[in-house]
Write a protein that holds these residues in place. Structure first.
Motif, PDB file in Angstrom:
ATOM      1  N   THR A 258       0.790  -1.233   0.000  1.00  0.00           N
ATOM      2  CA  THR A 258       0.000   0.000   0.000  1.00  0.00           C
ATOM      3  C   THR A 258       0.825   1.287   0.000  1.00  0.00           C
ATOM      4  O   THR A 258       0.262   2.373   0.088  1.00  0.00           O
ATOM      5  N   LEU A 259       2.124   1.174  -0.094  1.00  0.00           N
ATOM      6  CA  LEU A 259       2.969   2.364  -0.194  1.00  0.00           C
ATOM      7  C   LEU A 259       3.625   2.401  -1.570  1.00  0.00           C
ATOM      8  O   LEU A 259       4.199   1.395  -2.020  1.00  0.00           O
ATOM      9  N   GLU A 260       3.549   3.553  -2.216  1.00  0.00           N
ATOM     10  CA  GLU A 260       4.111   3.702  -3.563  1.00  0.00           C
ATOM     11  C   GLU A 260       5.607   3.385  -3.585  1.00  0.00           C
ATOM     12  O   GLU A 260       6.095   2.710  -4.486  1.00  0.00           O
ATOM     13  N   ILE A 261       6.318   3.864  -2.580  1.00  0.00           N
ATOM     14  CA  ILE A 261       7.760   3.619  -2.514  1.00  0.00           C
ATOM     15  C   ILE A 261       8.043   2.117  -2.454  1.00  0.00           C
ATOM     16  O   ILE A 261       8.920   1.614  -3.150  1.00  0.00           O
ATOM     17  N   ASP A 262       7.289   1.396  -1.630  1.00  0.00           N
ATOM     18  CA  ASP A 262       7.485  -0.056  -1.508  1.00  0.00           C
ATOM     19  C   ASP A 262       7.181  -0.770  -2.825  1.00  0.00           C
ATOM     20  O   ASP A 262       7.861  -1.740  -3.183  1.00  0.00           O
TER      21      ASP A 262
END
Length: 126
Positions: A78-82
């Motif tokens: 749910t995190l763009e960076i991840d």
């Protein structure tokens, strides 16, 4: 243009690469690996081109991209960076997107994510 699946794209691309090499048996694995790498790079380039036009990375768009290049469980990230880092991992790149490792990144010239990474670094420095 017809909707083609990952496996179809890899199979057809590998076949045409093998055909050019006159079906050399020792090159079959290389042809498949090269075709897979080309597919992933093409998918990322398409996504980043759309981002450039729209102006923003979206979580849903990244999840779709991650699924299309083989990231398992992309819908649960749910995190763009991840998500970008998971895509970098699957493409055998240093997963340095928007991290403190960006300044020491060895992928600078070959990284498709470089422009997006630089945008955030510029925001951090303001």
């Amino acid at each position: 243009m017809k909707n083609i699946t990952f496996h179809q794209w890899i199979s057809e691309t590998a076949y045409y690469r093998a055909e050019v090499a006159h079906f050399a048996h020792d090159k079959a694995l290389d042809d498949g690996q090269i075709a897979e790498n080309e597919y992933v790079k093409t998918q990322i380039a398409r996504y980043l081109s759309a981002v450039e036009e729209d102006g923003t990375i979206t979580l849903l768009g990244l999840q779709q991209l991650a699924r299309s290049v083989g990231v398992k469980g992309a819908e649960n990230i749910t995190l763009e960076i991840d998500l970008v880092q998971a895509i970098q991992n699957i493409t055998y790149q240093n997963p340095c997107f928007r991290s403190e490792y960006f300044t020491n990144c060895h992928e600078r010239d070959g990284c498709q994510w470089r422009a997006e990474c630089r945008k955030l670094i510029a925001e951090w420095c303001r």
